[in-house]
Design a protein around this motif. Sequence first.
Motif, mmCIF file in Angstrom:
data_model
loop_
_atom_site.group_PDB
_atom_site.id
_atom_site.type_symbol
_atom_site.label_atom_id
_atom_site.label_comp_id
_atom_site.label_asym_id
_atom_site.label_seq_id
_atom_site.Cartn_x
_atom_site.Cartn_y
_atom_site.Cartn_z
ATOM 1 N N GLU A 23 -2.175 10.074 14.480
ATOM 2 C CA GLU A 23 -3.245 9.071 14.536
ATOM 3 C C GLU A 23 -3.822 8.791 13.150
ATOM 4 O OE1 GLU A 23 -2.484 10.582 18.469
ATOM 5 O OE2 GLU A 23 -2.970 11.660 16.602
ATOM 6 N N LEU A 24 -3.934 9.834 12.324
ATOM 7 C CA LEU A 24 -4.434 9.620 10.964
ATOM 8 C C LEU A 24 -3.481 8.725 10.177
ATOM 9 C CD1 LEU A 24 -5.826 13.114 9.857
ATOM 10 C CD2 LEU A 24 -7.122 11.033 10.333
ATOM 11 N N TYR A 25 -2.191 8.955 10.346
ATOM 12 C CA TYR A 25 -1.219 8.091 9.674
ATOM 13 C C TYR A 25 -1.301 6.667 10.219
ATOM 14 C CZ TYR A 25 1.253 11.597 6.904
ATOM 15 O OH TYR A 25 1.589 12.537 5.951
ATOM 16 N N MET A 26 -1.368 6.532 11.530
ATOM 17 C CA MET A 26 -1.455 5.202 12.121
ATOM 18 C C MET A 26 -2.642 4.427 11.555
ATOM 19 S SD MET A 26 -1.972 4.068 16.125
ATOM 20 C CE MET A 26 -3.655 4.713 16.142
ATOM 21 N N ASN A 27 -3.782 5.086 11.428
ATOM 22 C CA ASN A 27 -4.967 4.423 10.877
ATOM 23 C C ASN A 27 -4.751 3.994 9.430
ATOM 24 O OD1 ASN A 27 -6.291 4.819 13.310
ATOM 25 N ND2 ASN A 27 -7.297 6.712 12.632
ATOM 26 N N ASP A 68 5.423 4.780 14.924
ATOM 27 C CA ASP A 68 5.725 4.359 16.296
ATOM 28 C C ASP A 68 4.451 3.937 17.024
ATOM 29 O OD1 ASP A 68 8.399 4.903 15.892
ATOM 30 O OD2 ASP A 68 8.313 6.901 16.805
ATOM 31 N N LEU A 69 3.387 4.716 16.880
ATOM 32 C CA LEU A 69 2.121 4.373 17.516
ATOM 33 C C LEU A 69 1.583 3.048 17.002
ATOM 34 C CD1 LEU A 69 0.271 7.834 17.453
ATOM 35 C CD2 LEU A 69 1.158 6.646 19.468
ATOM 36 N N PHE A 70 1.705 2.840 15.696
ATOM 37 C CA PHE A 70 1.216 1.590 15.114
ATOM 38 C C PHE A 70 1.961 0.400 15.704
ATOM 39 C CE2 PHE A 70 1.217 -1.918 12.170
ATOM 40 C CZ PHE A 70 -0.095 -1.996 11.762
ATOM 41 N N HIS A 71 3.281 0.484 15.769
ATOM 42 C CA HIS A 71 4.072 -0.631 16.301
ATOM 43 C C HIS A 71 3.743 -0.887 17.771
ATOM 44 C CE1 HIS A 71 6.179 -1.251 12.660
ATOM 45 N NE2 HIS A 71 7.006 -0.227 12.733
ATOM 46 N N LYS A 77 0.860 -1.185 0.000
ATOM 47 C CA LYS A 77 0.000 0.000 0.000
ATOM 48 C C LYS A 77 0.890 1.226 0.000
ATOM 49 C CE LYS A 77 -3.724 2.176 2.710
ATOM 50 N NZ LYS A 77 -4.576 2.013 3.924
ATOM 51 N N ILE A 78 0.450 2.261 -0.682
ATOM 52 C CA ILE A 78 1.201 3.511 -0.712
ATOM 53 C C ILE A 78 0.353 4.596 -0.061
ATOM 54 C CG2 ILE A 78 2.266 5.261 -2.180
ATOM 55 C CD1 ILE A 78 2.765 3.000 -4.227
ATOM 56 N N VAL A 79 0.889 5.183 0.992
ATOM 57 C CA VAL A 79 0.204 6.246 1.731
ATOM 58 C C VAL A 79 0.901 7.562 1.409
ATOM 59 C CG1 VAL A 79 -0.378 7.141 4.023
ATOM 60 C CG2 VAL A 79 -0.465 4.668 3.578
ATOM 61 N N VAL A 80 0.121 8.575 1.071
ATOM 62 C CA VAL A 80 0.681 9.896 0.756
ATOM 63 C C VAL A 80 -0.108 10.950 1.521
ATOM 64 C CG1 VAL A 80 1.459 9.206 -1.547
ATOM 65 C CG2 VAL A 80 -0.840 10.181 -1.253
ATOM 66 N N ASP A 81 0.516 12.096 1.765
ATOM 67 C CA ASP A 81 -0.273 13.204 2.301
ATOM 68 C C ASP A 81 -0.905 13.957 1.139
ATOM 69 O OD1 ASP A 81 1.573 15.201 1.369
ATOM 70 O OD2 ASP A 81 2.736 15.059 3.205
ATOM 71 N N GLU A 135 -3.644 5.536 -0.491
ATOM 72 C CA GLU A 135 -4.487 6.231 0.489
ATOM 73 C C GLU A 135 -3.889 7.611 0.746
ATOM 74 O OE1 GLU A 135 -6.404 5.923 4.989
ATOM 75 O OE2 GLU A 135 -5.683 4.127 3.981
ATOM 76 N N VAL A 136 -4.748 8.607 0.707
ATOM 77 C CA VAL A 136 -4.323 9.991 0.920
ATOM 78 C C VAL A 136 -4.709 10.423 2.332
ATOM 79 C CG1 VAL A 136 -4.517 12.371 0.143
ATOM 80 C CG2 VAL A 136 -4.634 10.505 -1.536
ATOM 81 N N VAL A 137 -3.725 10.874 3.094
ATOM 82 C CA VAL A 137 -3.963 11.401 4.433
ATOM 83 C C VAL A 137 -4.036 12.925 4.305
ATOM 84 C CG1 VAL A 137 -3.095 11.549 6.792
ATOM 85 C CG2 VAL A 137 -2.735 9.457 5.467
ATOM 86 N N PRO A 138 -5.185 13.532 4.627
ATOM 87 C CA PRO A 138 -5.376 14.956 4.316
ATOM 88 C C PRO A 138 -4.733 15.915 5.315
ATOM 89 C CG PRO A 138 -7.356 14.082 5.334
ATOM 90 C CD PRO A 138 -6.421 12.908 5.143
#
Length: 278
Positions: free
Chosen positions: A67-71, A101-104, A4-8, A24-27
């Motif tokens: 938190e948005l990134y972690m999700n 870090d939060l995800f881990h 998966k590729i996550v971008v802002d 997935e775009v993190v706004p």
Amino acid sequence: MSYKIVVDSCCDLPVEYRKNPKFEVVPLILEIDGNVIVDDDTFDQADYLAKVAASENCAKTACPSPELYMNAYDCDADDVYVVTLSSKLSGSYNSALLGKDLFHEEKGDKNIHIIDSLSACCGETNIALKAMELAESGLSFNEVVTEVEKYRDEMATYFVLDSLDTLRKNGRLTGMKALVATTLNIKPVCIGAKGEIMQKSQGIGIRKALVKMTEIVASEIENPEEKRLMITHVNCYERACVVRDLILKKVPFKEALIVDAAGVSTTYAGAGGIVVTC
């Protein structure tokens, strides 16, 4: 391995990738005169530009929360590649790291790599598409990371804007030693140098500045036949086409894409702005 590729949301994705489940775009958040706008699919560029033009205040942006990134990382994909705005221009990169870090801590181990684009707009897009190509080719997670960061380090970003006011007022021009006199209609040709903004040249009027930029691109690019030319425009598609055609007359890129600016790109590049990466 799945990926998966996550971008802002400063990553100006072509339309065909915006609904692609691989992305997935993190706004980020935009703010002008108390109007808070989420930089997502609901962003209305024309309405936003009208608000900015009518305001005496400077539009501002806020980076996504960790938190948005972690999700965004919480998905079925084995490998997650994240591309953010330059860490010299935004806190998005640091939020992405904190989200990891939060995800881990909460979810356990997972392959997540955060890529500081050292760029913005179509620079992020260029890196994200390269990550997709590498992942699709069957390389391992570590191999993709190595190759995409090499690609990032070789990529160049250039831009010409009608106005630098928003960048200046928001403190994004710390890398520029001096600003040219806008009263003389002198338009600087700027580059992204290790994530900071520097002036490379200038022209009298937007047209001459754009021509100068295309000359610089042509003179500096190496192995264009192996690279993708990308152009972000802010409500000036015809201008972007002229820039593309001028560059392609000089050098043979393997591909050339023009993309619309999303909210963050619109905020800082402003109406009529052109950003080029390759």
